[in-house]
Design a protein around this motif. Structure first.
Motif, mmCIF file in Angstrom:
data_model
loop_
_atom_site.group_PDB
_atom_site.id
_atom_site.type_symbol
_atom_site.label_atom_id
_atom_site.label_comp_id
_atom_site.label_asym_id
_atom_site.label_seq_id
_atom_site.Cartn_x
_atom_site.Cartn_y
_atom_site.Cartn_z
ATOM 1 N N SER A 20 0.846 -1.193 0.000
ATOM 2 C CA SER A 20 0.000 0.000 0.000
ATOM 3 C C SER A 20 0.877 1.237 0.000
ATOM 4 O O SER A 20 2.083 1.160 0.194
ATOM 5 N N GLU A 21 0.249 2.370 -0.196
ATOM 6 C CA GLU A 21 0.957 3.644 -0.083
ATOM 7 C C GLU A 21 1.754 3.688 1.224
ATOM 8 O O GLU A 21 1.312 3.179 2.254
ATOM 9 N N ALA A 22 2.902 4.344 1.188
ATOM 10 C CA ALA A 22 3.745 4.486 2.384
ATOM 11 C C ALA A 22 3.059 5.420 3.377
ATOM 12 O O ALA A 22 2.971 6.630 3.157
ATOM 13 N N LEU A 23 2.552 4.865 4.460
ATOM 14 C CA LEU A 23 1.898 5.650 5.509
ATOM 15 C C LEU A 23 2.566 5.413 6.855
ATOM 16 O O LEU A 23 2.235 6.066 7.840
ATOM 17 N N VAL A 24 3.499 4.461 6.909
ATOM 18 C CA VAL A 24 4.068 4.008 8.184
ATOM 19 C C VAL A 24 5.547 4.411 8.252
ATOM 20 O O VAL A 24 6.284 4.259 7.277
ATOM 21 N N HIS A 25 5.952 4.928 9.427
ATOM 22 C CA HIS A 25 7.370 5.280 9.591
ATOM 23 C C HIS A 25 8.157 4.040 10.007
ATOM 24 O O HIS A 25 7.635 3.175 10.701
ATOM 25 N N PRO A 26 9.430 3.968 9.602
ATOM 26 C CA PRO A 26 10.266 2.883 10.119
ATOM 27 C C PRO A 26 10.495 3.090 11.615
ATOM 28 O O PRO A 26 10.424 4.225 12.095
ATOM 29 N N ALA A 27 10.761 2.016 12.341
ATOM 30 C CA ALA A 27 11.082 2.144 13.767
ATOM 31 C C ALA A 27 12.278 3.079 13.897
ATOM 32 O O ALA A 27 13.281 2.915 13.192
ATOM 33 N N GLY A 28 12.149 4.077 14.752
ATOM 34 C CA GLY A 28 13.226 5.049 14.926
ATOM 35 C C GLY A 28 13.166 6.197 13.941
ATOM 36 O O GLY A 28 13.945 7.140 14.046
ATOM 37 N N GLY A 29 12.226 6.137 12.999
ATOM 38 C CA GLY A 29 12.116 7.197 11.995
ATOM 39 C C GLY A 29 10.930 8.106 12.274
ATOM 40 O O GLY A 29 10.220 7.929 13.263
ATOM 41 N N ARG A 30 10.722 9.069 11.407
ATOM 42 C CA ARG A 30 9.583 9.970 11.622
ATOM 43 C C ARG A 30 8.834 10.321 10.344
ATOM 44 O O ARG A 30 7.870 11.079 10.372
ATOM 45 N N THR A 31 9.259 9.776 9.217
ATOM 46 C CA THR A 31 8.519 10.021 7.981
ATOM 47 C C THR A 31 7.962 8.702 7.447
ATOM 48 O O THR A 31 8.533 7.631 7.683
ATOM 49 N N ALA A 32 6.853 8.795 6.732
ATOM 50 C CA ALA A 32 6.172 7.600 6.232
ATOM 51 C C ALA A 32 6.930 7.031 5.033
ATOM 52 O O ALA A 32 7.045 7.684 4.000
#
Lengths: 350, 350
Positions: B149-161
């Motif tokens: 799906s579209e990138a809506l989730v940040h990686p662990a430790g990150g802050r952008t989707a």
């Protein structure tokens, strides 16, 4: 207070740890390559910061071999049920033997069929999944590994341990290192609960419940209760789905009938699944090129406050491995003495 | 305060909802069976309490069809690359068409090969995974479905989707109902964040971060930031592994290059994977008998305080479906009016 629980440790070079372990397994009847292979696997876990899958498993393994529950020179029986489904009967051998046999057979078959699955039963604890995945990735193939375990995890909303810690491993070729996910579906390992208890530390919130099903951060209460699935109801659903898939395909046991990886009384009744995919045989792009830019984008992603760098699964494990290869592995002194005692009793030279 | 955000709703019978949706799709050029099939799929999500995958998707779908980004009468192109690997080019059709085509082709092939995988590209949003899985389970087969799906989730430790909400679905035959896991690897859906914002409610802790990467329970701040993976670093690792697997096998896009399921400007670039396993063809026990006792043991397991019953994945969804089949589906009045408006503008009779 902390000092009262401070644990003495002994720093051991990886080569020395491997030699002691391999010597013990060989003295108990494992062929040389099998002994070296299994020792390498256990020490890999210690190198990567997963002591629950490392040499701390050896004393139980020794007792299991002595009790005839693990047959150190067993040769797995393999049967191709269809051109892409391999049944592997481990004949009660070491977990690494059946898993590596499966990995090699699938890898070769996949060059023709593109994808193949092995369902393994009657085989000992496989240890950490990452090393198997890496061996397959080194051939340019993708691997997924699943294995079941003793029921240590409560279902969401429950309070008794009925589901395994059921790990999932995914390896995908990449450069300079493969993508390697190797995670349990439990919120914490039983070994970590025990270790924290010995150090007088609390558990992170959400990792376990007490015997009444109430969340607890007290290691002693957690040991009377059950480990929680990671991520709540979703983690429970995932871990359960993996348990059902492994059992269905490998005809292995379910829930509290899964025995023989932690005890010294029962034959091993868990199962393992290995899936190998050969992108070239399926006319797919090389994953190294296809995925590399994205993995690099993740590693360079903006971080949350206090986080130095976003990691990709496998990064931390490799960094820890490098450190311990250089500096040695710190084993609890009591464990290392016990291993040397076992080794001396068996008259091995290591 | 809450009343200010209270949303008017309209209760609609499932048959009526299906008829309106099918009428709209047919008026836009979908063959009758395709229109009915896709309408049934969307309404199934509403029946099961997953409105983010229900009729609220229809207005975007209508705009996508009008813009030529979805071709309602497209016929997927299928190619057996090997006897167990099917490539499906959706030719920009509705997501349900390629997924059902794949399910039927794999189901048939599996009766011989025992297991088969389809990799789908150039196909619209597939909606909820459960209905596809259930159709396969009804034939006595096991199914695993993945979609990006579209990138809506940040990686662990990150802050952008940067990672999709990448759901996983697992269906295994059982009685009286199949085991059906259908879960996203995001901690919450974007639709739920919006809905909570409209109702003036906070988010559960741990579901999202703000634009600086700081965890937030404020829906408005969450929408400026990113959704968190479920279960922290493990959920991130799992969601990322699924994204890499789907992209590798279906040659679909990665991360922020995944487009065309929420917008009305881009072709759909995500991919889907479907795996079907036929236990009988692999000489395996019937899962219905093999797993049934364990699933029942879970349902009767001792519960945590305040919990009435331990559930197995699929149980809640079926219970909600029964209720809404009896009482109707409560749609937000604004949504239902909009759907009737679309229907009227197209001159459909529903």
């Amino acid at each position: 207070m902390a000092e009262a629980f401070a644990e003495e440790s002994v720093t051991v070079a990886a080569d020395r740890a491997r030699a002691v372990c391999a010597g013990v397994l060989a003295a108990l009847g494992a062929p040389e390559a099998v002994a070296a292979g299994h020792a390498g696997l256990l020490v890999e876990a210690d190198l990567r910061g997963r002591p629950s899958h490392g040499l701390q498993r050896l004393p139980v393994l020794v007792d299991r071999i002595k009790a005839g529950l693990i047959v150190p020179d067993a040769v797995p029986e393999t049967t191709w049920v269809t051109p892409s489904f391999l049944r592997v009967d481990g004949r009660d051998g070491l977990g690494s033997v059946a898993m590596r046999t499966a990995g090699e057979a699938l890898g070769e078959a996949c060059e023709g069929t593109g994808l193949a699955v092995a369902a393994i039963s009657n085989s000992g604890h496989v240890g950490m999944l990452a090393p198997y995945l890496e061996a397959i990735c080194a051939r340019g193939q993708i691997a997924i590994a699943l294995t079941t375990s003793e029921a240590l995890v409560h279902p969401a909303g429950g309070r008794t341990a009925l589901v395994g810690t059921n790990p999932i491993g995914v390896g995908i070729p990449a450069e300079p290192d493969p993508f390697v996910l190797d995670m349990s579906t439990a919120a914490i390992s039983a070994g970590e609960i025990i270790a924290r208890g010995q150090r007088g530390e609390e558990l992170p919130p959400g990792c376990a419940v007490d015997a009444d099903g109430v969340p607890t951060t007290d290691p002693a209460r957690a040991l009377e209760g059950a480990i929680s699935p990671f991520g709540g109801a979703k983690g429970y659903g995932l871990g359960l789905a993996l348990e059902l898939l492994v059992a269905s395909l490998s005809r292995s046991a379910l829930g509290t009938d899964v025995l023989g990886t932690l005890d010294t009384e029962h034959r091993t009744t868990k199962g393992d699944l290995l899936i190998v995919i050969d992108p070239a045989a399926l006319s797919l792009p090389d994953p190294v090129a296809y995925l590399g830019g994205y993995l690099e984008e993740l590693r360079q992603a903006p971080t949350a406050p206090g986080v130095e760098r976003v990691l990709v699964p496998g990064d931390r494990m490799r960094a820890e491995r490098e450190l311990r290869l250089r500096d040695g592995i710190a084993y609890p002194a009591a464990l290392w003495e016990r291993l040397e005692g076992i080794s001396a009793n068996l008259g091995t030279e290591a």
